[in-house]
Design a protein around this motif. Structure first.
Motif, mmCIF file in Angstrom:
data_model
loop_
_atom_site.group_PDB
_atom_site.id
_atom_site.type_symbol
_atom_site.label_atom_id
_atom_site.label_comp_id
_atom_site.label_asym_id
_atom_site.label_seq_id
_atom_site.Cartn_x
_atom_site.Cartn_y
_atom_site.Cartn_z
ATOM 1 N N SER A 1 0.817 -1.216 0.000
ATOM 2 C CA SER A 1 0.000 0.000 0.000
ATOM 3 C C SER A 1 0.850 1.265 0.000
ATOM 4 O O SER A 1 0.299 2.370 0.046
ATOM 5 N N GLN A 2 2.178 1.118 -0.059
ATOM 6 C CA GLN A 2 3.045 2.279 0.056
ATOM 7 C C GLN A 2 4.111 2.277 -1.051
ATOM 8 O O GLN A 2 4.322 1.283 -1.743
ATOM 9 N N MET A 3 4.773 3.435 -1.192
ATOM 10 C CA MET A 3 5.819 3.590 -2.201
ATOM 11 C C MET A 3 7.146 3.097 -1.625
ATOM 12 O O MET A 3 7.593 3.557 -0.572
ATOM 13 N N ASN A 4 7.747 2.145 -2.311
ATOM 14 C CA ASN A 4 9.019 1.581 -1.871
ATOM 15 C C ASN A 4 9.696 0.898 -3.056
ATOM 16 O O ASN A 4 9.134 0.832 -4.155
ATOM 17 N N ASP A 5 10.899 0.378 -2.825
ATOM 18 C CA ASP A 5 11.663 -0.247 -3.918
ATOM 19 C C ASP A 5 10.866 -1.336 -4.620
ATOM 20 O O ASP A 5 10.823 -1.401 -5.860
ATOM 21 N N LEU A 6 10.239 -2.214 -3.841
ATOM 22 C CA LEU A 6 9.560 -3.362 -4.445
ATOM 23 C C LEU A 6 8.316 -2.933 -5.222
ATOM 24 O O LEU A 6 8.081 -3.430 -6.342
ATOM 25 N N THR A 7 7.514 -2.020 -4.688
ATOM 26 C CA THR A 7 6.321 -1.602 -5.443
ATOM 27 C C THR A 7 6.720 -0.824 -6.704
ATOM 28 O O THR A 7 6.015 -0.882 -7.711
ATOM 29 N N ILE A 8 7.847 -0.118 -6.656
ATOM 30 C CA ILE A 8 8.338 0.557 -7.865
ATOM 31 C C ILE A 8 8.764 -0.468 -8.904
ATOM 32 O O ILE A 8 8.452 -0.344 -10.101
ATOM 33 N N ILE A 9 9.477 -1.511 -8.471
ATOM 34 C CA ILE A 9 9.886 -2.587 -9.396
ATOM 35 C C ILE A 9 8.655 -3.239 -10.014
ATOM 36 O O ILE A 9 8.574 -3.431 -11.238
ATOM 37 N N GLN A 10 7.684 -3.589 -9.181
ATOM 38 C CA GLN A 10 6.480 -4.258 -9.681
ATOM 39 C C GLN A 10 5.704 -3.372 -10.655
ATOM 40 O O GLN A 10 5.249 -3.826 -11.711
ATOM 41 N N THR A 11 5.564 -2.106 -10.298
ATOM 42 C CA THR A 11 4.837 -1.171 -11.164
ATOM 43 C C THR A 11 5.526 -1.024 -12.514
ATOM 44 O O THR A 11 4.877 -1.049 -13.571
ATOM 45 N N THR A 12 6.839 -0.891 -12.488
ATOM 46 C CA THR A 12 7.576 -0.682 -13.736
ATOM 47 C C THR A 12 7.585 -1.943 -14.594
ATOM 48 O O THR A 12 7.516 -1.861 -15.833
ATOM 49 N N GLN A 13 7.648 -3.103 -13.958
ATOM 50 C CA GLN A 13 7.573 -4.353 -14.732
ATOM 51 C C GLN A 13 6.240 -4.445 -15.472
ATOM 52 O O GLN A 13 6.191 -4.809 -16.653
ATOM 53 N N ARG B 1 16.046 5.008 -10.565
ATOM 54 C CA ARG B 1 17.085 4.072 -11.018
ATOM 55 C C ARG B 1 16.538 2.640 -11.103
ATOM 56 O O ARG B 1 16.870 1.889 -12.041
ATOM 57 N N LEU B 2 15.704 2.250 -10.156
ATOM 58 C CA LEU B 2 15.100 0.916 -10.218
ATOM 59 C C LEU B 2 14.153 0.802 -11.407
ATOM 60 O O LEU B 2 14.100 -0.244 -12.071
ATOM 61 N N ALA B 3 13.419 1.872 -11.690
ATOM 62 C CA ALA B 3 12.536 1.872 -12.860
ATOM 63 C C ALA B 3 13.361 1.744 -14.135
ATOM 64 O O ALA B 3 13.009 0.984 -15.054
ATOM 65 N N ALA B 4 14.478 2.465 -14.198
ATOM 66 C CA ALA B 4 15.362 2.375 -15.369
ATOM 67 C C ALA B 4 15.914 0.969 -15.529
ATOM 68 O O ALA B 4 16.029 0.452 -16.653
ATOM 69 N N THR B 5 16.232 0.328 -14.409
ATOM 70 C CA THR B 5 16.776 -1.034 -14.450
ATOM 71 C C THR B 5 15.792 -2.006 -15.086
ATOM 72 O O THR B 5 16.180 -2.874 -15.888
ATOM 73 N N ALA B 6 14.515 -1.868 -14.734
ATOM 74 C CA ALA B 6 13.498 -2.759 -15.306
ATOM 75 C C ALA B 6 13.485 -2.671 -16.830
ATOM 76 O O ALA B 6 13.419 -3.696 -17.528
ATOM 77 N N ILE C 1 0.533 -4.847 -14.068
ATOM 78 C CA ILE C 1 1.288 -4.818 -12.810
ATOM 79 C C ILE C 1 0.983 -6.062 -11.983
ATOM 80 O O ILE C 1 1.885 -6.739 -11.487
ATOM 81 N N VAL C 2 -0.311 -6.375 -11.844
ATOM 82 C CA VAL C 2 -0.722 -7.537 -11.047
ATOM 83 C C VAL C 2 -0.191 -8.833 -11.644
ATOM 84 O O VAL C 2 0.100 -9.802 -10.920
ATOM 85 N N GLU C 3 -0.009 -8.852 -12.959
ATOM 86 C CA GLU C 3 0.497 -10.056 -13.639
ATOM 87 C C GLU C 3 2.013 -10.174 -13.579
ATOM 88 O O GLU C 3 2.579 -11.187 -14.007
ATOM 89 N N ASN C 4 2.705 -9.163 -13.055
ATOM 90 C CA ASN C 4 4.182 -9.166 -13.063
ATOM 91 C C ASN C 4 4.744 -8.728 -11.715
ATOM 92 O O ASN C 4 5.638 -7.888 -11.638
ATOM 93 N N LEU C 5 4.227 -9.324 -10.651
ATOM 94 C CA LEU C 5 4.623 -8.917 -9.306
ATOM 95 C C LEU C 5 5.984 -9.471 -8.883
ATOM 96 O O LEU C 5 6.721 -8.823 -8.148
ATOM 97 N N GLU C 6 6.329 -10.667 -9.331
ATOM 98 C CA GLU C 6 7.609 -11.241 -8.910
ATOM 99 C C GLU C 6 8.768 -10.518 -9.589
ATOM 100 O O GLU C 6 8.799 -10.385 -10.815
ATOM 101 N N PRO C 7 9.715 -9.997 -8.800
ATOM 102 C CA PRO C 7 10.826 -9.254 -9.399
ATOM 103 C C PRO C 7 11.609 -10.105 -10.399
ATOM 104 O O PRO C 7 11.869 -11.290 -10.158
ATOM 105 N N TRP C 8 11.958 -9.506 -11.515
ATOM 106 C CA TRP C 8 12.773 -10.184 -12.516
ATOM 107 C C TRP C 8 14.184 -10.415 -11.963
ATOM 108 O O TRP C 8 14.613 -9.735 -11.011
ATOM 109 N N PRO C 9 14.929 -11.356 -12.539
ATOM 110 C CA PRO C 9 16.225 -11.765 -11.959
ATOM 111 C C PRO C 9 17.178 -10.615 -11.641
ATOM 112 O O PRO C 9 17.861 -10.637 -10.625
ATOM 113 N N GLN C 10 17.248 -9.589 -12.484
ATOM 114 C CA GLN C 10 18.194 -8.491 -12.251
ATOM 115 C C GLN C 10 17.512 -7.222 -11.727
ATOM 116 O O GLN C 10 18.107 -6.148 -11.730
ATOM 117 N N ALA C 11 16.279 -7.365 -11.228
ATOM 118 C CA ALA C 11 15.481 -6.201 -10.865
ATOM 119 C C ALA C 11 16.132 -5.304 -9.819
ATOM 120 O O ALA C 11 15.967 -4.077 -9.845
#
Length: 610
Positions: A69-81, A120-125, A194-204
């Motif tokens: 429910s909050q903004m953090n590294d993991l929710t940014i990764i999931q959103t960008t994926q 930077r995490l968004a760029a990484t995705a 976003i809901v379909e891509n919640l698990e971080p990718w290997p280099q996320a």
């Protein structure tokens, strides 16, 4: 039964926390979740995992901290994926064109979150999927991102910012390939992805890998140059600017705006404005203001007033922290400061930009291709000017996502879009940015004030002249804070059943209601079939009432803050000089709205702090 329900809720929260910890590699957020689990902090776990942030047309905006429910590294990764996958399905040349990513100066040490880290995490995705990323190497104003999308013909843009929200918040604002904020159906498509891509990718989590990647490009230098070259094209009185006796104060309210407004003044050949020293450098703590929002008025501008009085400056320009909004204040003969409302500044800028265009385009036949836009809750002053001057005015739904997209449609049809504004101090003065832009608006407002000074006119006097020529348009806007969705629903349901089932009110105190438009349900009593012309949305509340005395009032929920806002405007014919009587009637109407329309839930609402 109550015990079983509690156990069930606890189990769900525990499972959500466990799933989170399996993926979260940020030591600060994972430690906060582990502590909440071990200490049995159910309230904290509910806050973190009770519901996932909803991705909508405003993107994301929430507090920084752990959990879905909050903004953090993991929710940014999931959103960008999810966003990346949606773009791959939707735009075939994504890997050739790429995306732009910018960020402001927000940071949250307790959770290790910051706008730069999220960017930077968004760029990484994107980079790990072979997609070019134009990632700014330093903080930028929000309008630089849509400008970059357009300038480089990119597929999308992301700006990591919470604009003027409190310091604990952050946001993720998304632009489409047309340079405007996303609208439906893209918001829904991205949300599903976003809901379909919640698990971080290997280099996320490995954002270091982007630094050496040929797919990573830094647009900072070229955009910083090109943007101000384009801004220069909207300078009409360079010689006057060079010699002006006016002095300006600028505050960036601890945000990103300082150096960019300095550059804009240089592009217009002005001397630099005085910068409020305590507020000119970015500071995510916003130490000198309760709310980092110049729309709140004199409280935010206290230090600006002090500096202006010390330096003999008569005009103050204030940006919000991501520099996409602008507030203006002017010293009056009485010695007091007048802070212009968003509607008043919209009237001034609209008049000024049309006046400059008309001087440059003396062929009156060209005016039929000119357009100005405003949101439906903003003043109708542009409509009055358009009727008299012969250009087109259009009203859109609230928010620059609607004005930006409509402006792009008109431009693609060969039309000239001069200006768009919303009452929440947002102005699009230069159509090379299809969003509100506080940097260009600041310097254009300065040129307007400089020009008027040569005619021995102040901004306040010119505003009176506009009202005398086109008709008085006076407004009173305010809001109530409300954190309970049930209360909000009840309040609007009461309005829809005010005089019985499905009967809207016919009176508001002594004021007769002559029309109702409900953009939640799609009802509009002013249309032959009772169906609203503007798009409707069941996910937000918005009702507009028109009154027999010429008043218009809209009540709506905010898309980014826990607020119920209301907007009241009264219009009078040109030449009506009884301003005080109009103001009294407007205040009576606004008071009646608060008393009669908010009353059933008023004890559950928190009034705006003055």
């Amino acid at each position: 039964m109550a015990g079983k329900a509690d156990v069930s809720v606890d189990d769900v929260l525990q499972e959500a926390a466990a799933a989170w910890l399996a993926w979260d590699k940020n030591p600060k957020t994972s430690a906060l979740v582990k502590k909440a689990v071990s200490d049995g902090e159910k309230e904290e776990l509910e806050k973190c995992f009770g519901s996932r942030m909803e991705f909508g047309t405003a993107g994301l905006r929430a507090a920084m901290g752990p959990g879905v429910s909050q903004m953090n590294d993991l929710t940014i990764i999931q959103t960008t994926q999810g966003f990346c996958r949606y773009l791959e399905k939707t735009i075939c040349d994504l890997k050739e064109r790429g995306v732009a990513i910018g960020y402001d100066a927000r940071a949250h040490p307790a959770s290790g979150g910051s706008s730069k880290r999220f960017a930077r995490l968004a760029a990484t995705a994107f980079v790990t999927q072979g997609i070019p990323v134009y990632l700014f190497s330093s903080i930028t104003p929000t309008p630089f991102v849509p400008y970059t999308v357009t300038r480089f013909n990119l597929c999308a843009g992301i700006m990591v910012t919470a604009s003027h929200n409190p310091k604990q918040d952050n946001g993720y604002k998304v632009y489409w390939e047309n340079g405007a904020q996303i609208i439906s159906p893209h918001d829904k498509g991205i949300a599903r992805a976003i809901v379909e891509n919640l698990e971080p990718w290997p280099q996320a989590w490995d954002d270091a890998l982007i630094d050496g990647s040929p797919l990573l490009k830094d647009p900072y230098s070229s955009i910083n140059k090109d943007y101000f070259l384009d801004v220069q094209k909207h300078c009409y009185h360079r010689d006057l600017n060079k010699s002006t006796k006016l002095k300006f104060v600028h505050t960036s309210v601890h945000g990103v705006g300082h150096e960019f407004v300095q550059s804009a003044f240089k592009a217009f050949s002005f001397s630099p404005p005085f910068a409020v020293p305590e507020q000119k450098d970015p500071d995510p703590e916003f130490p000198t203001v309760k709310y980092p929002n110049p729309e709140e008025g004199k409280g935010v501008l206290k230090l600006s007033f002090e500096l202006a009085d010390k330096e003999g400056a008569t005009v103050i320009l204030a940006n919000d922290p991501d520099a996409d909004r602008l507030a203006v204040a002017e010293k009056q003969k009485s010695g007091d400061w007048k802070v212009f409302s968003g509607n008043e500044l919209g009237a001034l800028l609209g008049w000024w930009i049309f006046t400059c265009w008309k001087e440059k385009n003396p062929d009156s036949s060209e005016v039929k291709n000119v357009y100005m836009l405003a949101s439906t809750v903003s003043s109708k002053i542009l409509r009055a000017i358009a009727v008299k001057e012969g250009f087109h005015f259009e009203e859109t739904l609230t928010g620059f996502k609607w004005m930006g997209n409509r402006a792009k449609e008109l431009i693609d049809q060969g039309k000239t879009v001069l200006f768009a504004f919303e009452e929440a101090i947002g102005y699009m003065c230069c159509p090379f940015v299809l969003d509100k832009d506080g940097v260009s608006a600041a310097v254009i407002a300065a040129e307007m004030a400089s020009y008027l000074a040569t005619k021995n006119l102040t901004l306040s006097q010119q505003l009176d002249a506009i009202f005398n020529k086109y008709g008085y348009h006076i407004s009173r806007n305010s809001y109530f804070l409300c954190y309970d969705q049930t209360t909000i629903r009840n309040l609007f349901d009461n309005l829809r059943n005010y005089d019985g089932d499905s009967k809207y009110p016919k009176l508001c105190g002594k004021f007769e209601v002559t029309g109702v438009r409900d953009l939640t349900t799609g009802f509009d009593s002013n249309q032959p079939d009772d169906k609203a012309i503007l798009p409707t949305s069941k996910s937000s509340q918005m009702i507009t009432f028109t009154f027999a005395n010429g008043g218009v009032a809209t009540m709506r929920t905010s898309g980014t803050e826990p607020k119920i806002k209301y907007y009241a405007e009264l219009c009078a014919a040109p030449g009506n000089s009884d301003y005080n009587q109009l103001k009294k009637e407007l205040n009576d109407l606004a008071d009646a709205i608060e008393e009669h329309f908010f009353q059933p839930e008023k004890n559950k609402l928190q009034r705006k702090a003055d």
